[in-house]
Design a protein around this motif. Structure first.
Motif, mmCIF file in Angstrom:
data_model
loop_
_atom_site.group_PDB
_atom_site.id
_atom_site.type_symbol
_atom_site.label_atom_id
_atom_site.label_comp_id
_atom_site.label_asym_id
_atom_site.label_seq_id
_atom_site.Cartn_x
_atom_site.Cartn_y
_atom_site.Cartn_z
ATOM 1 N N GLY A 22 73.467 10.202 -17.632
ATOM 2 C CA GLY A 22 74.440 9.109 -17.581
ATOM 3 C C GLY A 22 74.432 8.263 -18.833
ATOM 4 N N GLY A 23 75.611 8.001 -19.363
ATOM 5 C CA GLY A 23 75.756 7.117 -20.512
ATOM 6 C C GLY A 23 74.940 7.564 -21.696
ATOM 7 N N ALA A 24 74.141 6.632 -22.230
ATOM 8 C CA ALA A 24 73.350 6.898 -23.419
ATOM 9 C C ALA A 24 71.907 7.230 -23.075
ATOM 10 C CB ALA A 24 73.387 5.679 -24.335
ATOM 11 N N VAL A 25 71.632 7.616 -21.816
ATOM 12 C CA VAL A 25 70.272 7.866 -21.353
ATOM 13 C C VAL A 25 70.036 9.371 -21.210
ATOM 14 C CG1 VAL A 25 68.608 7.464 -19.501
ATOM 15 C CG2 VAL A 25 70.231 5.664 -20.136
ATOM 16 N N CYS A 26 68.870 9.832 -21.669
ATOM 17 C CA CYS A 26 68.462 11.226 -21.515
ATOM 18 C C CYS A 26 67.086 11.279 -20.876
ATOM 19 C CB CYS A 26 68.396 11.927 -22.876
ATOM 20 S SG CYS A 26 69.992 12.095 -23.703
ATOM 21 N N LEU A 27 66.864 12.314 -20.061
ATOM 22 C CA LEU A 27 65.533 12.642 -19.580
ATOM 23 C C LEU A 27 64.984 13.733 -20.484
ATOM 24 C CD1 LEU A 27 66.024 12.666 -15.705
ATOM 25 C CD2 LEU A 27 65.346 10.792 -17.195
ATOM 26 N N VAL A 28 63.817 13.474 -21.047
ATOM 27 C CA VAL A 28 63.256 14.360 -22.058
ATOM 28 C C VAL A 28 61.899 14.866 -21.583
ATOM 29 C CG1 VAL A 28 62.425 14.487 -24.437
ATOM 30 C CG2 VAL A 28 64.437 13.112 -23.900
ATOM 31 N N THR A 29 61.694 16.158 -21.627
ATOM 32 C CA THR A 29 60.391 16.744 -21.327
ATOM 33 C C THR A 29 59.655 16.959 -22.635
ATOM 34 O OG1 THR A 29 61.357 17.879 -19.428
ATOM 35 C CG2 THR A 29 59.184 18.600 -20.148
ATOM 36 N N ALA A 30 58.517 16.275 -22.794
ATOM 37 C CA ALA A 30 57.768 16.321 -24.045
ATOM 38 C C ALA A 30 56.389 16.911 -23.786
ATOM 39 C CB ALA A 30 57.638 14.926 -24.641
ATOM 40 N N ALA A 31 55.962 17.768 -24.668
ATOM 41 C CA ALA A 31 54.667 18.432 -24.516
ATOM 42 C C ALA A 31 53.554 17.397 -24.401
ATOM 43 C CB ALA A 31 54.425 19.346 -25.718
ATOM 44 N N GLY A 32 52.766 17.498 -23.321
ATOM 45 C CA GLY A 32 51.653 16.583 -23.115
ATOM 46 C C GLY A 32 52.044 15.210 -22.599
ATOM 47 N N ARG A 33 53.330 14.929 -22.473
ATOM 48 C CA ARG A 33 53.786 13.611 -22.028
ATOM 49 C C ARG A 33 54.577 13.665 -20.731
ATOM 50 N NH1 ARG A 33 53.518 9.203 -25.721
ATOM 51 N NH2 ARG A 33 52.196 9.830 -27.469
ATOM 52 N N GLY A 34 54.901 14.861 -20.259
ATOM 53 C CA GLY A 34 55.715 14.968 -19.053
ATOM 54 C C GLY A 34 57.145 14.546 -19.322
ATOM 55 N N VAL A 35 57.781 13.927 -18.323
ATOM 56 C CA VAL A 35 59.181 13.532 -18.443
ATOM 57 C C VAL A 35 59.261 12.080 -18.919
ATOM 58 C CG1 VAL A 35 61.386 13.291 -17.254
ATOM 59 C CG2 VAL A 35 59.818 15.128 -16.615
ATOM 60 N N LEU A 36 60.083 11.857 -19.908
ATOM 61 C CA LEU A 36 60.299 10.529 -20.476
ATOM 62 C C LEU A 36 61.777 10.177 -20.397
ATOM 63 C CD1 LEU A 36 58.215 11.037 -23.741
ATOM 64 C CD2 LEU A 36 57.441 9.843 -21.688
ATOM 65 N N VAL A 37 62.071 8.891 -20.519
ATOM 66 C CA VAL A 37 63.438 8.421 -20.657
ATOM 67 C C VAL A 37 63.674 8.080 -22.117
ATOM 68 C CG1 VAL A 37 65.091 6.608 -20.066
ATOM 69 C CG2 VAL A 37 63.544 7.497 -18.316
ATOM 70 N N ALA A 38 64.676 8.664 -22.708
ATOM 71 C CA ALA A 38 65.098 8.334 -24.068
ATOM 72 C C ALA A 38 66.473 7.687 -23.982
ATOM 73 C CB ALA A 38 65.143 9.579 -24.948
ATOM 74 N N LYS A 39 66.593 6.493 -24.496
ATOM 75 C CA LYS A 39 67.827 5.725 -24.340
ATOM 76 C C LYS A 39 68.304 5.244 -25.699
ATOM 77 C CE LYS A 39 69.524 1.514 -22.097
ATOM 78 N NZ LYS A 39 69.107 0.347 -21.265
ATOM 79 N N GLU A 40 69.568 5.485 -25.968
ATOM 80 C CA GLU A 40 70.172 5.043 -27.216
ATOM 81 C C GLU A 40 70.669 3.613 -27.070
ATOM 82 O OE1 GLU A 40 73.234 6.879 -30.561
ATOM 83 O OE2 GLU A 40 73.257 7.628 -28.501
ATOM 84 N N GLY A 41 70.390 2.765 -28.040
ATOM 85 C CA GLY A 41 70.783 1.367 -27.972
ATOM 86 C C GLY A 41 72.284 1.175 -28.070
#
Length: 286
Positions: A22-41
């Motif tokens: 949705g919108g400017a938000v992404c769910l990102v799977t990062a090695a060793g970090r699990g799932v993160l939220v990446a959001k564009e300002g």
């Protein structure tokens, strides 16, 4: 820059998957970090303001907020907290926690979170955070009149309609209830930013600043927060227990405090919100 590139640069890890949420938000799977939220300002200063706001709101653990892993001038990367269903016990604990959070206070009405920029954002709209002398002058100068002018410039209000807001601003010291010190508020506590997860309510996407605690309570009521009665009842009880009861008549001032989000929505989304804001201003004037 893409979400993948932003996370890999900011955290120095490999991204193995990206999903738009949705919108400017992404769910990102990062090695060793699990799932993160990446959001564009939304614009300049937005990610700095959000990071500072989350740190400030989460300082004492009164209400849970997502951990910020990193941010720059374009992206913010946070912990992902999977959503669950609303529960009465979580709603009541949130109400009590929100009362405690508000009473942590702020240096002044309009003050930004420590380290946060004066020029911040509420959703897609710019929002100025500049310390004011009192609530009435702050609310008029930074939360009502700038958005009325934006609406006038877009042809949403004529001169006579804009004058309704000007009359209201002149009467804010009278209409705003008894003076009280500035609170540490979320600033955009509509239902979409009240995140039910892990048996609790988390606050996300803040427009945090030193403000009136009734503003957060009014925002909770604007777009239908689940289990609202449980939240407000627990808040009122906790505020009394903390020897800081809500001032008499706070329920009658809800529309007054809803003016800012309604005007902001009008400036961004148009005429429907402009009509609603005008009705709220007239109702607040009595």
């Amino acid at each position: 820059m893409s979400a993948r590139e932003a996370v890999e640069r900011l955290l120095g890890v490999e991204v193995t998957g990206v999903r738009r949420s949705g919108g400017a938000v992404c769910l990102v799977t990062a090695a060793g970090r699990g799932v993160l939220v990446a959001k564009e300002g939304a614009g300049p200063g937005a990610t700095e303001a959000e990071a500072a706001g989350l740190r400030w709101l989460g300082e004492y653990g009164d209400v849970p907020v997502p951990e910020v892993h990193a941010h720059d001038g374009e992206w913010i990367v946070m912990a992902y907290v999977p959503p669950t269903y609303p529960e009465a016990a979580a709603a009541e604990e949130f109400g009590r926690g929100l009362a405690r959070l508000h009473l942590r206070g702020a240096p002044a009405y309009g003050s930004p979170p420590p380290g946060g920029p004066a020029d911040a954002w509420m959703g897609l709209a710019p929002m100025r955070n500049e310390p004011g002398e009192d609530w009435a002058s702050f609310y008029a100068a930074q939360r009502v009149l700038p958005y009325v002018r934006m609406c006038v410039d877009q042809g949403l209000y004529d001169t006579e309609q804009a004058a309704v807001f000007e009359r209201l601003c002149a009467r804010l010291p009278e209409l705003g209830g008894p003076p009280e010190p500035p609170s540490r508020i979320h600033g955009d506590a509509w239902s979409g930013n009240v995140h039910w997860a892990q048996g609790a309510v988390w606050l996300i996407d803040p427009a945090a600043h030193g403000g009136h605690r009734e503003a957060d309570l009014a925002m909770l009521q604007l777009f239908g927060t689940p289990l609202l009665g449980h939240i407000l009842g627990a808040y009122e009880e906790a505020a009394k227990d903390l020897d800081a009861p809500l001032a008499e008549g706070w329920r009658e001032r809800v529309e007054l405090h809803q003016l800012f989000p309604l005007l902001m929505h009008a400036a961004v989304f148009g005429a429907g919100y402009a009509r609603q804001a005008l009705r709220a201003a007239r109702a607040a004037l009595g």
